[in-house]
Design a protein around this motif. Sequence first.
Motif, mmCIF file in Angstrom:
data_model
loop_
_atom_site.group_PDB
_atom_site.id
_atom_site.type_symbol
_atom_site.label_atom_id
_atom_site.label_comp_id
_atom_site.label_asym_id
_atom_site.label_seq_id
_atom_site.Cartn_x
_atom_site.Cartn_y
_atom_site.Cartn_z
ATOM 1 N N GLY A 115 0.789 -1.228 0.000
ATOM 2 C CA GLY A 115 0.000 0.000 0.000
ATOM 3 C C GLY A 115 0.815 1.269 0.000
ATOM 4 N N ASP A 116 2.106 1.201 0.325
ATOM 5 C CA ASP A 116 2.952 2.396 0.300
ATOM 6 C C ASP A 116 3.114 2.895 -1.140
ATOM 7 N N VAL A 117 3.150 4.215 -1.300
ATOM 8 C CA VAL A 117 3.495 4.833 -2.580
ATOM 9 C C VAL A 117 4.980 5.174 -2.516
ATOM 10 N N ARG B 103 2.674 2.184 -6.521
ATOM 11 C CA ARG B 103 2.183 1.683 -5.241
ATOM 12 C C ARG B 103 2.637 0.231 -5.055
ATOM 13 N N VAL B 104 3.086 -0.069 -3.835
ATOM 14 C CA VAL B 104 3.506 -1.444 -3.520
ATOM 15 C C VAL B 104 2.257 -2.302 -3.345
ATOM 16 N N VAL B 105 2.176 -3.373 -4.134
ATOM 17 C CA VAL B 105 1.047 -4.310 -4.044
ATOM 18 C C VAL B 105 1.485 -5.620 -3.395
ATOM 19 N N GLY B 106 2.721 -6.026 -3.648
ATOM 20 C CA GLY B 106 3.229 -7.251 -3.039
ATOM 21 C C GLY B 106 4.661 -7.066 -2.571
ATOM 22 N N PRO C 225 9.892 -12.536 -5.277
ATOM 23 C CA PRO C 225 11.122 -13.018 -4.626
ATOM 24 C C PRO C 225 11.464 -12.185 -3.396
ATOM 25 N N PRO C 226 12.146 -12.789 -2.412
ATOM 26 C CA PRO C 226 12.570 -12.021 -1.225
ATOM 27 C C PRO C 226 13.427 -10.824 -1.618
ATOM 28 N N GLY C 227 13.241 -9.732 -0.880
ATOM 29 C CA GLY C 227 14.043 -8.542 -1.135
ATOM 30 C C GLY C 227 13.591 -7.720 -2.326
ATOM 31 N N THR C 228 12.399 -8.031 -2.865
ATOM 32 C CA THR C 228 11.891 -7.284 -4.016
ATOM 33 C C THR C 228 10.432 -6.886 -3.777
ATOM 34 N N LEU C 229 9.892 -6.068 -4.693
ATOM 35 C CA LEU C 229 8.535 -5.555 -4.583
ATOM 36 C C LEU C 229 7.807 -5.726 -5.912
ATOM 37 N N TRP C 230 6.501 -5.988 -5.826
ATOM 38 C CA TRP C 230 5.616 -5.944 -6.992
ATOM 39 C C TRP C 230 4.854 -4.623 -6.896
ATOM 40 N N VAL C 231 4.995 -3.767 -7.918
ATOM 41 C CA VAL C 231 4.430 -2.418 -7.846
ATOM 42 C C VAL C 231 3.498 -2.179 -9.030
ATOM 43 N N MET C 232 2.458 -1.366 -8.784
ATOM 44 C CA MET C 232 1.480 -1.038 -9.829
ATOM 45 C C MET C 232 1.033 0.410 -9.648
#
Length: 281
Positions: free
Chosen positions: A112-114, A157-160, A203-210
């Motif tokens: 949820g963070d931008v 925005r961080v989704v995962g 993967p660990p240490g990464t983000l899925w963003v949209m």
Amino acid sequence: MDTEAQHTERDPSSPADPPTDPAPDDGSRSVRVSEEPEEDPDTGSGRDPSGPSWRRTGLLGAACVVFLLLLSHFVAQPFLIPSGSMEPTLQVGDRIMVNKLAYRFGSEPRRGDVVVFDGTGSFVQEEPAGDPVTGLLHDTAAALGLAAPDETDFVKRVVGIGGDRVVCCDGTGRITVNGARVQEPYLTPGDRPSDVPFDIVVPPGTLWVMGDHRSQSSDSRDHLGSPGGGVVPVDRVVGRADWTVWPFGRWTTVTETDAYDSVPAPPAGGHPTGPRGRGHG
């Protein structure tokens, strides 16, 4: 008896008349003060020394710029929003203030963070360095929020987060994270969560963003086939977008969302790897 008047020579420098005794000073005499300004030791001119010189003004201006650059590098940096990929949360032309201390002391981005991040190696490939002088001037202007950010900088925005399984879409057309359906109130009205199906274990240490304007956002979905797999390394995150500071009519904080409050933590043993979805161009 010589009666001829004796001629007395006088020193030409002496006054014609003998000086008279000055009247006693009773405190009522006025003293004439020279109206000529003192010479400015900095410029050699007859300027009023109480006024600021160009040298002092220049040094003060340079000190302010250096202070702002240090502040933007370590604490908070303004960013200009160049596109509508985050509408309605962020509008084209908004200047946001990115909190660089948000993840500096052990904290990591949350769902949820931008965030603003450097997409080099994930969203864009490495490019040869250009003219260093032009690059320095642009970087300085961008650091002060006076120019658009580098083409490698993105706001999404961080989704995962690491370990999450993010899937689109379930039977109701919504994204799920770790099996929990996510209601996303920040999306542009009329947009669907995604027109492209995907199933990704982050993967660990990464983000899925949209982006919030899903139909106009080039984000993790578009880079599933890229070398980075569509995810962004956490160490590439510049900071969290906390405030909109310009224009004044939109001065506000970037509202936190509770859309992910019901999302469970990923299982200890990890998710079974799901099929990789295809991205859109």
